[in-house]
Design a protein around this motif. Sequence first.
Motif, PDB file in Angstrom:
ATOM      1  N   ARG A 117       0.660  -1.143  -0.065  1.00 31.17           N
ATOM      2  CA  ARG A 117       0.171   0.020   0.207  1.00 31.17           C
ATOM      3  C   ARG A 117       0.849   1.288   0.229  1.00 31.17           C
ATOM      4  O   ARG A 117       0.588   2.299  -0.688  1.00 31.17           O
ATOM      5  N   ILE A 118       1.883   1.092   0.750  1.00 32.12           N
ATOM      6  CA  ILE A 118       2.810   2.331   0.828  1.00 32.12           C
ATOM      7  C   ILE A 118       3.579   2.620  -0.504  1.00 32.12           C
ATOM      8  O   ILE A 118       3.748   3.639  -1.182  1.00 32.12           O
ATOM      9  N   SER A 119       3.990   1.418  -1.080  1.00 32.54           N
ATOM     10  CA  SER A 119       4.583   1.349  -2.586  1.00 32.54           C
ATOM     11  C   SER A 119       3.514   1.978  -3.509  1.00 32.54           C
ATOM     12  O   SER A 119       3.967   2.641  -4.428  1.00 32.54           O
ATOM     13  N   TYR A 120       2.407   1.666  -3.437  1.00 34.07           N
ATOM     14  CA  TYR A 120       1.245   2.145  -4.397  1.00 34.07           C
ATOM     15  C   TYR A 120       1.268   3.551  -4.208  1.00 34.07           C
ATOM     16  O   TYR A 120       1.257   4.304  -5.339  1.00 34.07           O
ATOM     17  N   LEU A 121       1.263   4.287  -3.057  1.00 34.40           N
ATOM     18  CA  LEU A 121       0.951   5.560  -2.946  1.00 34.40           C
ATOM     19  C   LEU A 121       2.446   6.379  -3.499  1.00 34.40           C
ATOM     20  O   LEU A 121       2.272   7.513  -4.179  1.00 34.40           O
ATOM     21  N   LYS A 122       3.419   5.991  -3.200  1.00 31.85           N
ATOM     22  CA  LYS A 122       4.693   6.323  -3.888  1.00 31.85           C
ATOM     23  C   LYS A 122       4.687   6.323  -5.241  1.00 31.85           C
ATOM     24  O   LYS A 122       5.328   7.128  -6.187  1.00 31.85           O
ATOM     25  N   PHE A 128       3.227  10.556  -4.425  1.00 34.94           N
ATOM     26  CA  PHE A 128       3.272  11.065  -3.606  1.00 34.94           C
ATOM     27  C   PHE A 128       4.664  11.078  -3.093  1.00 34.94           C
ATOM     28  O   PHE A 128       5.402   9.862  -3.041  1.00 34.94           O
ATOM     29  N   SER A 129       5.235  12.039  -2.558  1.00 33.07           N
ATOM     30  CA  SER A 129       6.760  12.079  -1.695  1.00 33.07           C
ATOM     31  C   SER A 129       6.504  11.161  -0.375  1.00 33.07           C
ATOM     32  O   SER A 129       5.664  11.016   0.273  1.00 33.07           O
ATOM     33  N   PRO A 130       7.819  10.667  -0.285  1.00 35.08           N
ATOM     34  CA  PRO A 130       7.787   9.890   1.320  1.00 35.08           C
ATOM     35  C   PRO A 130       7.615  10.705   2.373  1.00 35.08           C
ATOM     36  O   PRO A 130       7.000   9.991   3.178  1.00 35.08           O
ATOM     37  N   GLU A 131       8.059  11.829   2.396  1.00 36.04           N
ATOM     38  CA  GLU A 131       7.462  12.918   3.540  1.00 36.04           C
ATOM     39  C   GLU A 131       5.866  13.011   3.558  1.00 36.04           C
ATOM     40  O   GLU A 131       5.321  12.956   4.654  1.00 36.04           O
ATOM     41  N   THR A 132       5.547  12.854   2.346  1.00 35.52           N
ATOM     42  CA  THR A 132       3.920  13.217   2.213  1.00 35.52           C
ATOM     43  C   THR A 132       3.154  11.934   2.476  1.00 35.52           C
ATOM     44  O   THR A 132       2.234  11.826   3.482  1.00 35.52           O
ATOM     45  N   VAL A 133       3.582  10.778   2.371  1.00 34.97           N
ATOM     46  CA  VAL A 133       3.125   9.613   2.726  1.00 34.97           C
ATOM     47  C   VAL A 133       3.150   9.344   4.343  1.00 34.97           C
ATOM     48  O   VAL A 133       2.336   8.902   4.915  1.00 34.97           O
ATOM     49  N   ALA A 134       4.384   9.644   4.860  1.00 35.89           N
ATOM     50  CA  ALA A 134       4.577   9.581   6.198  1.00 35.89           C
ATOM     51  C   ALA A 134       3.731  10.442   6.930  1.00 35.89           C
ATOM     52  O   ALA A 134       2.927  10.102   7.990  1.00 35.89           O
ATOM     53  N   SER A 135       3.481  11.748   6.420  1.00 34.17           N
ATOM     54  CA  SER A 135       2.484  12.637   6.995  1.00 34.17           C
ATOM     55  C   SER A 135       0.880  12.153   6.917  1.00 34.17           C
ATOM     56  O   SER A 135       0.272  12.119   7.847  1.00 34.17           O
ATOM     57  N   LEU A 155      -7.570   1.852  -2.755  1.00 34.01           N
ATOM     58  CA  LEU A 155      -7.110   3.237  -2.735  1.00 34.01           C
ATOM     59  C   LEU A 155      -7.034   3.918  -4.058  1.00 34.01           C
ATOM     60  O   LEU A 155      -7.372   4.929  -4.282  1.00 34.01           O
ATOM     61  N   ASP A 156      -6.890   2.850  -5.187  1.00 37.34           N
ATOM     62  CA  ASP A 156      -7.087   3.408  -6.616  1.00 37.34           C
ATOM     63  C   ASP A 156      -8.391   4.063  -6.879  1.00 37.34           C
ATOM     64  O   ASP A 156      -8.555   4.892  -7.440  1.00 37.34           O
ATOM     65  N   ASN A 157      -9.304   3.177  -6.396  1.00 35.91           N
ATOM     66  CA  ASN A 157     -10.699   3.686  -6.587  1.00 35.91           C
ATOM     67  C   ASN A 157     -11.021   5.070  -5.911  1.00 35.91           C
ATOM     68  O   ASN A 157     -11.777   5.835  -6.657  1.00 35.91           O
ATOM     69  N   ARG A 158     -10.468   5.382  -4.753  1.00 32.86           N
ATOM     70  CA  ARG A 158     -10.864   6.381  -4.157  1.00 32.86           C
ATOM     71  C   ARG A 158     -10.040   7.609  -4.981  1.00 32.86           C
ATOM     72  O   ARG A 158     -10.505   8.704  -4.829  1.00 32.86           O
ATOM     73  N   LEU A 159      -8.664   7.481  -5.378  1.00 32.18           N
ATOM     74  CA  LEU A 159      -8.173   8.443  -6.253  1.00 32.18           C
ATOM     75  C   LEU A 159      -8.569   9.003  -7.366  1.00 32.18           C
ATOM     76  O   LEU A 159      -8.984   9.964  -7.708  1.00 32.18           O
ATOM     77  N   GLY A 160      -9.317   7.788  -7.937  1.00 30.16           N
ATOM     78  CA  GLY A 160     -10.263   8.075  -9.390  1.00 30.16           C
ATOM     79  C   GLY A 160     -11.401   8.743  -9.050  1.00 30.16           C
ATOM     80  O   GLY A 160     -11.736   9.488  -9.892  1.00 30.16           O
TER      81      GLY A 160
END
Length: 425
Positions: A234-239, A243-250, A266-271
């Motif tokens: 899930r973290i790899s998908y956001l990156k 999304f920057s690593p700092e943004t993901v951590a935030s 997560l992909d459905n929400r972004l879409g």
Amino acid sequence: MTMASTCAQLCLRCRGLLGSKASSLQHYVQVRHCVTMTREFPQISNGLFITGNRTATQTRLRWKQQMCHYNYMTARYLSTEAKEKKCTDELSRADSVACGTPPMPSTDAVPTTQNQLSLDLDAAGEYSALEKISDEEAISISIPSSIPPASISLGDYVDKSETLTKLVQLGVNLWKLEQRPNVGSMLLRLDFNTDVVPRLLFLKEIGVEDSRFGYIITHNPFFLTENLENLQARISYLKSKKFSPETVASMVSRAPYVLNFSVKRLDNRLGFYQQQLKLSASNTRDILARLPRLLCGSLEPVKENLKVCEIELGFKENEIQHIVIAVPKVLTANKRKLTQTFDFLHNTMKVPHYLITKFPQVLNSKYLRLRERHLFLEYLGKAQYDPALPNYISLDRLVSLPDEIFCTELALATLEDFYLFQKTL
């Protein structure tokens, strides 16, 4: 005379012994009944009574107390019997001498009683608490856990559970977790070293600060049961969505439930947000980075607020886009508060749509503050919000300035005057 006096003394002694015999016999019968009932316990293993939740130690002590009392009362009973027999024999001899008749032979009542008591003691000795037992019998003994079987508070388990103790040290609020169903039992089943530590290390690897661990577990305890491979995916998908690593951590620190959503979800929400708002990928990332709970919250309030802005409030599509980009909280705002604030702005303060779109943070302000300040400015004759006219007052400054600066710079009045005016409302 001497013979009569001797008989009288023997009668008095026998009467006293008979009284003590009755008391001893009563105690003996009670102890016999207690031992009999003890033998009828459902399970007996070498003197250990396995019943309910009693521990083996408590049962051994109780058995020892019963046997000691039994032996004491038996000895007292036998002593009384012996004294009574002696008294009876003496009285019989005195009567025989006085009457000139041979003494009667003694009965076997006491020996018979002694034999019966001896059998009882032998039978009771079969279950001695000091007798050694086999390994199989020792394993079969049920010893209850030191952890309380049931409680309404996790506080009763903190001293007994290493996991709960360490979670408290991390800053987890157990009183919040115990109000949620099944969370308490879930935490008690976790092992700190094998279940909790690897996930804390995972949070540290993605850049989450240690001070946020307690907040994350308090708001999302189910994260501790998630598979580490799924979390990493899930973290790899956001990156991968830039999304920057700092943004993901935030995002994880402020919206912990993001970790529980699958990659597909997560992909459905972004879409959804990109299509509904007709925004670019960059603007969509910016909105979600500033308000990450949009990814893990319900979509129904978002859909409803978009319809309210378009149908009830009368904003155009491009105006809605501008408002959402500037103030993402409008998407999750309370519908009643949103319509109440807009009604006061548009119908009472006579602020047009384009000015509200230019200063959209006014929709996120407190209604009471907006109302009090506008009425005070109106009372002073300074409620002028049109930038094309003199003495223009910005909506942004109207709702964002502290009371003291609002009075001195916008209202040109004292703070005491403003407080006195508030009392008239």
